[in-house]
Design an enzyme around this catalytic site. Structure first.
Site, PDB file in Angstrom:
ATOM      1  N   GLU A 244      25.372   7.401  94.401  1.00 44.35           N
ATOM      2  CA  GLU A 244      25.589   6.329  95.392  1.00 44.35           C
ATOM      3  C   GLU A 244      27.072   6.358  95.726  1.00 44.35           C
ATOM      4  O   GLU A 244      27.900   5.989  94.894  1.00 44.35           O
ATOM      5  CB  GLU A 244      25.209   4.970  94.801  1.00 44.35           C
ATOM      6  CG  GLU A 244      23.726   4.800  94.520  1.00 44.35           C
ATOM      7  CD  GLU A 244      22.865   4.697  95.760  1.00 44.35           C
ATOM      8  OE1 GLU A 244      23.405   4.710  96.892  1.00 44.35           O
ATOM      9  OE2 GLU A 244      21.641   4.622  95.603  1.00 44.35           O
ATOM     10  N   CYS A 278      30.645  -1.030  98.848  1.00 44.52           N
ATOM     11  CA  CYS A 278      30.250   0.235  99.486  1.00 44.52           C
ATOM     12  C   CYS A 278      29.555  -0.031 100.812  1.00 44.52           C
ATOM     13  O   CYS A 278      29.845   0.594 101.819  1.00 44.52           O
ATOM     14  CB  CYS A 278      29.343   1.021  98.559  1.00 44.52           C
ATOM     15  SG  CYS A 278      27.922   0.086  97.988  1.00 44.52           S
TER      16      CYS A 278
HETATM   17  P1  NAD Z   1      35.782   6.631  91.743  1.00 45.30           P
HETATM   18  O1  NAD Z   1      34.965   7.760  92.254  1.00 45.30           O
HETATM   19  O2  NAD Z   1      37.246   6.778  91.668  1.00 45.30           O
HETATM   20  O3  NAD Z   1      35.338   6.274  90.248  1.00 45.30           O
HETATM   21  C1  NAD Z   1      33.984   5.961  89.914  1.00 45.30           C
HETATM   22  C2  NAD Z   1      33.740   6.318  88.462  1.00 45.30           C
HETATM   23  O4  NAD Z   1      33.852   7.734  88.304  1.00 45.30           O
HETATM   24  C3  NAD Z   1      34.717   5.710  87.471  1.00 45.30           C
HETATM   25  O5  NAD Z   1      34.001   5.300  86.326  1.00 45.30           O
HETATM   26  C4  NAD Z   1      35.627   6.883  87.130  1.00 45.30           C
HETATM   27  O6  NAD Z   1      36.211   6.791  85.845  1.00 45.30           O
HETATM   28  C5  NAD Z   1      34.652   8.036  87.169  1.00 45.30           C
HETATM   29  N1  NAD Z   1      35.251   9.362  87.366  1.00 45.30           N
HETATM   30  C6  NAD Z   1      36.479   9.678  87.841  1.00 45.30           C
HETATM   31  N2  NAD Z   1      36.635  11.019  87.880  1.00 45.30           N
HETATM   32  C7  NAD Z   1      35.480  11.554  87.450  1.00 45.30           C
HETATM   33  C8  NAD Z   1      34.987  12.893  87.314  1.00 45.30           C
HETATM   34  N3  NAD Z   1      35.742  13.953  87.627  1.00 45.30           N
HETATM   35  N4  NAD Z   1      33.729  13.071  86.894  1.00 45.30           N
HETATM   36  C9  NAD Z   1      32.940  12.024  86.616  1.00 45.30           C
HETATM   37  N5  NAD Z   1      33.334  10.735  86.705  1.00 45.30           N
HETATM   38  C10 NAD Z   1      34.587  10.506  87.126  1.00 45.30           C
HETATM   39  O7  NAD Z   1      35.346   5.383  92.597  1.00 45.30           O
HETATM   40  P2  NAD Z   1      35.949   3.909  92.547  1.00 45.30           P
HETATM   41  O8  NAD Z   1      37.297   3.933  93.179  1.00 45.30           O
HETATM   42  O9  NAD Z   1      35.796   3.344  91.166  1.00 45.30           O
HETATM   43  O10 NAD Z   1      34.923   3.113  93.469  1.00 45.30           O
HETATM   44  C11 NAD Z   1      35.090   2.994  94.846  1.00 45.30           C
HETATM   45  C12 NAD Z   1      34.156   3.907  95.588  1.00 45.30           C
HETATM   46  O11 NAD Z   1      32.827   3.713  95.134  1.00 45.30           O
HETATM   47  C13 NAD Z   1      34.118   3.643  97.076  1.00 45.30           C
HETATM   48  O12 NAD Z   1      34.118   4.857  97.795  1.00 45.30           O
HETATM   49  C14 NAD Z   1      32.791   2.941  97.279  1.00 45.30           C
HETATM   50  O13 NAD Z   1      32.268   3.053  98.574  1.00 45.30           O
HETATM   51  C15 NAD Z   1      31.951   3.605  96.260  1.00 45.30           C
HETATM   52  N6  NAD Z   1      30.796   2.773  95.914  1.00 45.30           N
HETATM   53  C16 NAD Z   1      29.546   3.147  96.340  1.00 45.30           C
HETATM   54  C17 NAD Z   1      28.451   2.351  96.079  1.00 45.30           C
HETATM   55  C18 NAD Z   1      27.065   2.720  96.552  1.00 45.30           C
HETATM   56  O14 NAD Z   1      26.103   2.142  96.065  1.00 45.30           O
HETATM   57  N7  NAD Z   1      26.900   3.651  97.470  1.00 45.30           N
HETATM   58  C19 NAD Z   1      28.617   1.161  95.372  1.00 45.30           C
HETATM   59  C20 NAD Z   1      29.886   0.803  94.955  1.00 45.30           C
HETATM   60  C21 NAD Z   1      30.972   1.630  95.226  1.00 45.30           C
END
Ligand code: NAD
Length: 476
Positions: A244, A278
């Site tokens: 997501e 999101c």
């Molecule tokens: P992010 O991608 O920076 O981090 C999300 C998670 O991924 C965190 O737990 C982080 O520690 C982990 N992570 C970081 N690097 C990683 C790697 N290389 N491999 C695996 N995991 C890793 O996102 P964010 O800044 O926490 O959240 C914001 C983003 O999330 C926005 O783009 C938003 O649109 C999206 N989002 C989407 C939904 C949806 O349902 N589509 C819902 C909420 C947020």
């Protein structure tokens, strides 16, 4: 001394050698200390989940439904504590569409998932064969969550996994780990050890999870860039994936829209959780004939919505959650101004402590400017003027994002026609940012892979198993 939170592995509290301070984005005060889990902690959590899977997969459908009802009750019973903690570490207000709302969603979602089922399908029941399609659990599910709706998203990952007989290791965002650590500790009071484990720490742990040989599925909610990395590293072990990812949701206001009546829906569609959602409205295309009225109605509303410390009485919007996001919003608005944007309200960071950025409405820019093309994830909405509906649809679709989209107007037939042409996982009419546990939700294009919620969302935590036998009495 700030409180030390602990990880939960195999039903037991687990400390780490190192801790990091988690600070309140409204004032910089320390909310608590979060354990910096290591690869060894992750391995021990995955091993615990794998052991627990051997017996959890054998539980009956009724036992698992009971477990989800017990989860719902724990969440409801502890909603006050969890929502206060969530507000302090995430920044969102307690009231309005804030922490209490999020906790209500957690309990409600869990209760709904308890009521779902995946009955055996009979594919053939003939004199020759009886062929049944069963849904069976996948194994250990790795859940990786973001910082914007930390608890609700965790529940979306965990509860359907547990409902269908999987076990879970969750890794919360390093920005908001505390409320998840506490929630999982509480949930362990009603579940056998090892069914849900939590490991907190740096991003690296997420990468390790995506490649872990004993994790069979990863459910990831976060940015597109990270989602792509998860998919790449999951390839080595051929994991099941639900992704997501980000959105840059467009809304189109048609010439016949009653904009004064729709303004509140437009406003909260964009500014829920200070835009850090999101599926929030992130660019608004408004027909020339209603452009000024729309701008006026939204500006008027923006100036009445109180933003402040989430724990303070009356706040309906909070700060940005972290420095990185705060700087990004500043950068995008400055870039828009440099490209000739007119700021209707807001437009510069608020003085004082905390990552506060005011509600900001911007006009005078088009596609091609970063604030329109990229996901701002903050309380800023670009309002773009258009004259031709086909052109607005083309611009709304002219992106790699495809989470939600919306169309606003009065003529039901036209609304439906436009909705059909918008490219997104969900298209809403005269509303935005609405989800429900019985309605599948997911993005197309770069906004995601697979869906959560509804029957299809539950099925995503299972694989199909066919049992094909001769019909009883038949020897064929
Ligand atoms: P992010 O991608 O920076 O981090 C999300 C998670 O991924 C965190 O737990 C982080 O520690 C982990 N992570 C970081 N690097 C990683 C790697 N290389 N491999 C695996 N995991 C890793 O996102 P964010 O800044 O926490 O959240 C914001 C983003 O999330 C926005 O783009 C938003 O649109 C999206 N989002 C989407 C939904 C949806 O349902 N589509 C819902 C909420 C947020």
């Amino acid at each position: 001394m700030a409180r030390k939170f602990e990880m939960t592995i195999n039903g037991q509290p687990v400390a780490a050698a190192e801790y990091v301070e988690i600070k309140n984005p409204a004032d910089g005060s320390v909310v608590g200390l979060s354990p910096l889990g290591t690869r060894a902690h992750l391995d021990s959590a995955v091993a615990a989940a794998k052991r627990a899977f051997a017996s959890w997969r054998e539980t009956s459908d009724e036992q698992r439904a009971d477990a989800c009802r017990a989860i719902a009750k724990v969440l409801a019973d502890n909603a006050a504590e969890l929502s206060q903690l969530l507000t302090r570490e995430q920044g969102k207000p307690l009231k309005g569409l804030g922490s209490e709302f999020e906790l209500g969603g957690c309990a409600g979602w869990s209760g709904y998932v308890a009521s779902q089922s995946l009955p055996v399908k009979i594919l053939e029941d003939s004199p020759k064969n009886r062929i049944e399609q069963h849904r069976v659990p996948i194994g250990v599910v790795g859940s990786i969550t973001p910082w914007n709706w930390p608890l609700l998203i965790a529940i979306w990952h965990i509860v359907p996994a547990v409902r269908t007989g999987n076990t879970v290791v969750i890794k919360p965002s390093p920005f908001t780990p505390l409320s998840t650590l506490r929630m999982i500790e509480l949930l362990n009071s009603v579940l056998p050890p090892g069914v849900i484990n939590v490991v907190s720490g740096e991003d690296r742990l997420g990468a390790d999870m995506s490649a872990h040989p004993d994790i069979s599925k990863v459910v990831f909610t976060g940015s597109i860039a990270t989602g792509k990395k998860v998919m790449a590293s999951a390839a080595g072990t051929l994991k099941a994936l639900t992704l997501e990812l980000g959105g840059n949701d467009a809304g189109i206001v048609l010439p016949d829209a009653d904009v004064e009546k729709l303004a509140e829906g437009l406003f909260w569609g964009a500014f829920i959780n200070s835009g850090q959602t999101c599926g929030a409205l992130k660019r608004l295309y408004v027909h020339d004939s209603v452009f000024e009225r729309t701008c006026q109605a939204l500006t008027k509303l923006a100036q009445t919505i109180p933003m402040g410390d989430g724990s303070a009485e009356g706040s309906l919007l909070g700060p940005l959650q972290n420095e990185r996001q705060y700087q990004r919003v500043i950068e995008l608005v400055e870039d828009a101004k440099a490209h000739g944007a007119k700021v209707l309200t807001g437009g510069a960071p608020t003085q004082g402590p905390g990552y506060f950025y005011p509600i900001t409405l911007v006009t005078g820019i088009e596609d091609g400017v970063r604030l329109v093309d990229e996901e701002q994830f903050g309380p800023v909405l670009p309002i773009v003027r258009y004259t031709d509906v086909d052109d607005a649809i083309r611009r709304a679709n002219g992106t790699d994002f495809g989470l939600d989209a919306s169309v606003w107007g009065s003529d039901p037939e036209l609304l439906r026609k436009v909705a059909q042409r918008l490219e997104a996982g969900t298209v809403l009419i005269n509303k935005h940012a609405e989800i429900a546990p019985h309605v599948p939700f997911g993005g197309i294009k770069s906004s995601g892979l697979g869906v959560e919620f509804g029957q299809e969302g539950l099925e995503a935590y299972t694989t199909i198993k066919i049992i094909n036998s001769p019909a009883s009495g038949s020897t064929a």
